[in-house]
Design a protein around this motif. Sequence first.
Motif, PDB file in Angstrom:
ATOM      1  N   GLN A 176      64.261 134.695 192.351  1.00 57.15           N
ATOM      2  CA  GLN A 176      63.628 134.064 193.516  1.00 57.15           C
ATOM      3  C   GLN A 176      62.178 134.537 193.634  1.00 57.15           C
ATOM      4  O   GLN A 176      61.259 133.742 193.858  1.00 57.15           O
ATOM      5  CB  GLN A 176      64.415 134.414 194.789  1.00 57.15           C
ATOM      6  CG  GLN A 176      65.840 133.876 194.775  1.00 57.15           C
ATOM      7  CD  GLN A 176      66.779 134.629 195.706  1.00 57.15           C
ATOM      8  OE1 GLN A 176      66.346 135.364 196.593  1.00 57.15           O
ATOM      9  NE2 GLN A 176      68.081 134.448 195.518  1.00 57.15           N
ATOM     10  N   ASN A 184      61.310 124.829 195.752  1.00 55.44           N
ATOM     11  CA  ASN A 184      62.713 124.455 195.996  1.00 55.44           C
ATOM     12  C   ASN A 184      63.644 125.361 195.200  1.00 55.44           C
ATOM     13  O   ASN A 184      63.539 125.426 193.979  1.00 55.44           O
ATOM     14  CB  ASN A 184      62.963 123.013 195.550  1.00 55.44           C
ATOM     15  CG  ASN A 184      62.159 122.003 196.342  1.00 55.44           C
ATOM     16  OD1 ASN A 184      61.817 122.246 197.494  1.00 55.44           O
ATOM     17  ND2 ASN A 184      61.866 120.864 195.732  1.00 55.44           N
ATOM     18  N   ILE A 221      70.432 133.918 202.373  1.00 58.46           N
ATOM     19  CA  ILE A 221      69.479 132.937 202.884  1.00 58.46           C
ATOM     20  C   ILE A 221      68.410 133.618 203.744  1.00 58.46           C
ATOM     21  O   ILE A 221      67.209 133.341 203.589  1.00 58.46           O
ATOM     22  CB  ILE A 221      70.213 131.846 203.700  1.00 58.46           C
ATOM     23  CG1 ILE A 221      71.178 131.054 202.803  1.00 58.46           C
ATOM     24  CG2 ILE A 221      69.209 130.936 204.397  1.00 58.46           C
ATOM     25  CD1 ILE A 221      70.525 130.150 201.791  1.00 58.46           C
ATOM     26  N   ARG A 274      60.045 134.328 201.032  1.00 55.53           N
ATOM     27  CA  ARG A 274      59.138 133.175 201.105  1.00 55.53           C
ATOM     28  C   ARG A 274      57.950 133.450 202.020  1.00 55.53           C
ATOM     29  O   ARG A 274      56.894 132.844 201.872  1.00 55.53           O
ATOM     30  CB  ARG A 274      59.889 131.948 201.648  1.00 55.53           C
ATOM     31  CG  ARG A 274      60.923 131.328 200.699  1.00 55.53           C
ATOM     32  CD  ARG A 274      61.525 130.113 201.385  1.00 55.53           C
ATOM     33  NE  ARG A 274      62.564 129.387 200.673  1.00 55.53           N
ATOM     34  CZ  ARG A 274      62.369 128.489 199.705  1.00 55.53           C
ATOM     35  NH1 ARG A 274      61.145 128.247 199.304  1.00 55.53           N
ATOM     36  NH2 ARG A 274      63.386 127.853 199.153  1.00 55.53           N
ATOM     37  N   THR A 304      65.932 124.678 200.386  1.00 55.28           N
ATOM     38  CA  THR A 304      66.900 125.693 199.952  1.00 55.28           C
ATOM     39  C   THR A 304      68.295 125.104 199.868  1.00 55.28           C
ATOM     40  O   THR A 304      68.806 124.551 200.842  1.00 55.28           O
ATOM     41  CB  THR A 304      66.909 126.891 200.924  1.00 55.28           C
ATOM     42  OG1 THR A 304      65.608 127.483 200.970  1.00 55.28           O
ATOM     43  CG2 THR A 304      67.914 127.952 200.471  1.00 55.28           C
ATOM     44  N   GLU A 341      64.427 133.879 202.936  1.00 58.20           N
ATOM     45  CA  GLU A 341      63.402 133.406 203.871  1.00 58.20           C
ATOM     46  C   GLU A 341      62.302 134.459 204.050  1.00 58.20           C
ATOM     47  O   GLU A 341      61.120 134.119 204.116  1.00 58.20           O
ATOM     48  CB  GLU A 341      64.074 133.057 205.211  1.00 58.20           C
ATOM     49  CG  GLU A 341      63.316 132.082 206.043  1.00 58.20           C
ATOM     50  CD  GLU A 341      63.034 130.726 205.383  1.00 58.20           C
ATOM     51  OE1 GLU A 341      63.804 130.286 204.514  1.00 58.20           O
ATOM     52  OE2 GLU A 341      62.000 130.139 205.736  1.00 58.20           O
TER      53      GLU A 341
END
Lengths: 257, 257, 257
Positions: free
Chosen positions: C211, C223, C232, C239, C21, C236
């Motif tokens: 994203q 990435n 951020i 993800r 990231t 996360e």
Amino acid sequence: MNYSLKNLPERTQKPRQIGFTMAMDKGLSPREVEDFIAVSGDYVDIVKLGWATSYVTPNLKEKIKIYKEAGIPTYLGGTLFEAFVVRDQFDDYRKVLDKFGLTFAEVSDGSIELDHDVKCHFISKLSEQVTVLSEVGSKDAEKIIPPYKWIRLMQAELDAGAWKVIGEAREGGNVGLFRATGEVRSGLVEEILTKIPFEKIIWEAPQKAQQVWFIKLLGANVNLGNIAPNEIIPLETLRLGLRGDTFDYFLNVENIK
Amino acid sequence: MNYSLKNLPERTQKPRQIGFTMAMDKGLSPREVEDFIAVSGDYVDIVKLGWATSYVTPNLKEKIKIYKEAGIPTYLGGTLFEAFVVRDQFDDYRKVLDKFGLTFAEVSDGSIELDHDVKCHFISKLSEQVTVLSEVGSKDAEKIIPPYKWIRLMQAELDAGAWKVIGEAREGGNVGLFRATGEVRSGLVEEILTKIPFEKIIWEAPQKAQQVWFIKLLGANVNLGNIAPNEIIPLETLRLGLRGDTFDYFLNVENIK
Amino acid sequence: MNYSLKNLPERTQKPRQIGFTMAMDKGLSPREVEDFIAVSGDYVDIVKLGWATSYVTPNLKEKIKIYKEAGIPTYLGGTLFEAFVVRDQFDDYRKVLDKFGLTFAEVSDGSIELDHDVKCHFISKLSEQVTVLSEVGSKDAEKIIPPYKWIRLMQAELDAGAWKVIGEAREGGNVGLFRATGEVRSGLVEEILTKIPFEKIIWEAPQKAQQVWFIKLLGANVNLGNIAPNEIIPLETLRLGLRGDTFDYFLNVENIK
């Protein structure tokens, strides 16, 4: 600066009459104000405590003091002035300015109907006490003021004692100078500038595309307002041609004088 | 307050049953939490640690403690409850609440299919341990629940032990109560209010236009949720008629009772 | 982690080659950098000091040092490289990297016309001094590069010594990889991946929908770059399938390998 680059537009330094940036603080904590100043203090000329946020913000005295010690004056948003006036509390408003040691004030009529002579009277009265910024333009997207009238209003307000006049855009950048989409009313801006001196106007331009538009029309040292605290550094790079949007524009040597 | 203005709507004080504001923290640092509380602590009634951000947030215990010492309870987003349930880990979820000393929890089914009796069973079970907020409405923009069904679901969840029910909107304000454009499903809201008491509902309304809409329909003391930390002060001015959007509305004396 | 959930996708750990990231800092204060690291330090692999913000940011050395002590390298945005090159100041640029002790640099041509051999020469030259990230794609929404050419450019830049190549999107996510609306040029991405290894590409994806799109196409450990500091933690959770948008996707056991 941290390193040297050739052929950048020259920026004015404090105290600025042009190249002036007004930031809008809509509720930072005292520590956040410190952080803001640590990064952007050199680039911010004045801070507006947005609309009537000062009514509900704790630590107001402390915040004003932190800004003052950094050489940055603050003023209360025009909506607060209007909230006092519409309640027939103008004298109370004057006392608020004194209580908080403020040296600037905004006179506006974005949310209330105010006879223009009365508005100018308020400007005149307040200018005995503080430096007055007056704002032209409605917060109501339906109210379209034609260019000749913007000019007449601005001139009368400067004559009444306003230090500078502000072109209205709100926090969102979607009324007054701008269409509901955020697009600039460009004919309006150009016509205003045929009559009102460049240095006397602060253009509210909260959105990046709006800042770019004004910089390309009026150069690095246009006066801009309603900039969010975390957009001051980005704006400074736009003014210098160091961001993609104005990069090409300032490579033309004609534009960096 | 920092100064006095006449004829403002009266705001409720803590502990609030109405006029309640739920903020969404999606990853503040402990020091940012302190800043948030320094400015908005009096206006925030509860903080949601958004969806499952608590899984990846360091310093979780420390953050919860800072909020707690300021008298602000926190709870974990409904998506986290669902993540445990869908993995057949409900008992683990209950242990998490204990481990972090939480006194509130959310039960939702925005991302999973849950038989409504089962959902009510979870509400009932959890309400023995903590105060339960339950949420109605899908995160899926395609799933339109008709008004009569919103009412039936809300009533059953209150009967099962929910303290208040939340109308879903997500962080973006574009599902559940809202169309994909962010526009309020106004008929839905009005019909819900014919059956479910005003004070029992928290309306998620992350966007300013949505907050304005609810305030104009339901007054200064409507319960609102999913408010970003830096929008709490702006929301408070909307509730008081001290921002352009609700300025006129609260000048009408009928609306400030 | 703060508690245990079964069947989550496995995330790579630092130092990461995939699942990487890149965050964009466009003017944080040193204390804000500390707050950022306190929350997101484990999830950020590298920080870009956006475009040429480093020119006007005070405390630059101090900021770089704070990041460095947290094990996070920083680099200067590609627009700054271009600002030096277009002024024929490439050697000065190399000295800037040394002066600030930087170990990474970006080579791009988003705002200038650069013969591709010359660009590759700069990559090659700089890669003797630092680790080079090179960027493909124009900041000009009008310049549409066809897929075969993206591939040829990326391969040549890797061959010239670039450590990874970056797919351009800007801070706004509306050029290069994306249409002006922010929609992904999905055919382009899929064709690139037939030729360029997954781990060699960082996709700029500032908007949440972007994203999500990349995570669903390429998995938890794609990435991604140009992520805002306060996004951020939300990224996360995306993800890990712990936010609504990717919740279902990662319940499919096929997708968590």
